[in-house]
Design an enzyme around this catalytic site. Structure first.
Site, PDB file in Angstrom:
ATOM      1  N   SER A 163       5.348   3.604   8.436  1.00 57.69           N
ATOM      2  CA  SER A 163       4.260   2.643   8.847  1.00 57.69           C
ATOM      3  C   SER A 163       3.164   3.560   9.341  1.00 57.69           C
ATOM      4  O   SER A 163       2.645   4.813   8.770  1.00 57.69           O
ATOM      5  CB  SER A 163       4.533   1.756   9.774  1.00 57.69           C
ATOM      6  OG  SER A 163       3.482   0.790  10.140  1.00 57.69           O
ATOM      7  N   TYR A 191      -5.200  -2.218   4.744  1.00 53.87           N
ATOM      8  CA  TYR A 191      -4.392  -1.209   5.254  1.00 53.87           C
ATOM      9  C   TYR A 191      -3.565  -1.419   6.450  1.00 53.87           C
ATOM     10  O   TYR A 191      -2.232  -1.526   6.350  1.00 53.87           O
ATOM     11  CB  TYR A 191      -5.192   0.240   5.466  1.00 53.87           C
ATOM     12  CG  TYR A 191      -4.212   1.254   5.843  1.00 53.87           C
ATOM     13  CD1 TYR A 191      -3.230   1.897   4.906  1.00 53.87           C
ATOM     14  CD2 TYR A 191      -4.266   2.004   7.098  1.00 53.87           C
ATOM     15  CE1 TYR A 191      -2.318   3.031   5.291  1.00 53.87           C
ATOM     16  CE2 TYR A 191      -3.375   2.881   7.526  1.00 53.87           C
ATOM     17  CZ  TYR A 191      -2.698   3.340   6.626  1.00 53.87           C
ATOM     18  OH  TYR A 191      -1.709   4.471   7.044  1.00 53.87           O
ATOM     19  N   LYS A 195       0.617  -2.048   6.872  1.00 53.26           N
ATOM     20  CA  LYS A 195       1.355  -1.166   7.936  1.00 53.26           C
ATOM     21  C   LYS A 195       2.178  -2.063   8.829  1.00 53.26           C
ATOM     22  O   LYS A 195       3.249  -1.752   9.355  1.00 53.26           O
ATOM     23  CB  LYS A 195       0.485  -0.107   8.525  1.00 53.26           C
ATOM     24  CG  LYS A 195      -0.128   0.883   7.358  1.00 53.26           C
ATOM     25  CD  LYS A 195       0.846   1.844   7.135  1.00 53.26           C
ATOM     26  CE  LYS A 195       1.501   1.542   5.753  1.00 53.26           C
ATOM     27  NZ  LYS A 195       2.460   2.586   5.362  1.00 53.26           N
TER      28      LYS A 195
END
Length: 327
Positions: A163, A191, A195
């Protein structure tokens, strides 16, 4: 006594303590191009003589270059490549079927879901999902579950999701995970969502498969490292965009300079997450600098460590990939 590590710990430092845990194991890693964190990870652990390294990547040519380099240095390790296009659910199913057909690989000890995209322009995949969410999360979610029998055949199976502290940039957008097909798109929010998903998926795996099957699962932040991950970005534009998102959330990172790591230091937490035996007492944990991240002093957002959010994402992911996984 468990040794303590910090931001300066390197992959080779970890090998001094964990070589015994690595030797003889079969490890499947996604995203293994030379010069990337995945490439550094497999190059480093190869020194400890694992039994097998399965190198999965979108480009067979790039994965083969990594395989050739590893074979030249470590001819006794069983090294094989696997084509895995994470942005296509059909391609993921094909790759999983290939792995499951390998009768000479009866089990996989460690799966490292390392491949990923960062802050790409808006695009929908062939399945109609936002590219970063699909590639960073949905593809890995489906692939992991489809090869679960191989993992559970191992003595102490482990899954590692790479992550990022970039999970701070967005929780899961339940009503708008596709950013209204681009209308509400922000590359850094997307993004962050992906994650966050990496962390929540590890938490779900730990909850669902830990007690009955002994599987451990972890997520991690490797650090800020200069690799090809950001080659597509114009940083004169992307960095101010990132700072603006952080400032909107009130994140300290919006006013701070990046603390860069070398790849040798960046890969340390990969190795710690994949092989540190004491972590089995902390199943589902999120790691940073080769230790369990401290939510009081390090970037750990509650939306990425919530069991409720994790269960909700599992159900959404099952719906999006069109298959349920009941453990």
């Amino acid at each position: 006594m468990v040794r303590e590590y910090d931001t300066n710990t390197t992959g080779d430092d970890l090998l001094k303590d964990l070589s015994r845990e690595i030797k003889g194991k079969v490890v499947l890693t996604t995203g293994v191009t030379l010069g990337t964190l995945g490439g550094y990870f497999v190059e480093t652990i190869a020194k400890a003589q694992p039994a097998g390294l399965i190198l999965a990547g979108r480009s067979l040519e790039k994965s083969q270059k990594t395989a050739d380099a590893l074979k030249a240095a470590h001819p006794d390790i069983d090294i094989r490549t696997l084509q895995l296009e994470l942005s296509s659910l059909a391609a993921v199913r094909e790759a999983a079927a290939t792995v499951n057909s390998w009768q000479d690989v009866p089990h996989i000890d460690v799966l490292v879901n390392n491949a990923g995209l960062m802050a790409t322009d808006f695009k929908l995949t062939v399945d109609g999902y936002e590219l970063q969410f699909a590639s960073n999360h949905l593809g890995h979610f489906l692939f992991t579950n489809l090869i679960m029998d191989k993992l559970l055949a191992a003595k102490a199976p482990r899954v590692v999701n790479v992550s990022s502290d970039g999970h701070r940039l967005n929780p899961i957008r339940w009503a708008d995970y596709n950013f209204r097909n681009g209308e509400s798109y922000n590359r850094w929010h997307a993004y962050g969502q992906s994650k966050t998903a990496n962390m929540l998926m590890a938490l779900s795996l730990a909850e669902k498969l830990g007690p009955k099957h002994g599987l451990t699962a972890f997520s991690l932040h490797p650090g800020v490292i200069s690799t090809s991950l950001g080659n597509h970005l114009d940083f004169s534009v992307a960095v101010p965009e990132l700072a603006a998102v952080d400032k909107a959330f009130g994140n300290a990172e919006g006013w701070e300079d990046f603390k860069w790591k070398s790849p040798e230091r960046g890969v340390a937490t990969h190795i710690y997450a994949a092989f540190e035996p004491s972590l089995k007492e902390h199943n589902g944990a999120y790691l940073e600098n080769s230790h369990i991240a401290d939510p009081y002093t390090e970037t750990v957002k509650p939306w990425a460590t919530s069991k409720t959010e994790a269960d909700r994402l599992w159900k959404l992911s099952e719906k999006l990939v069109g298959q349920e996984f009941s453990y």
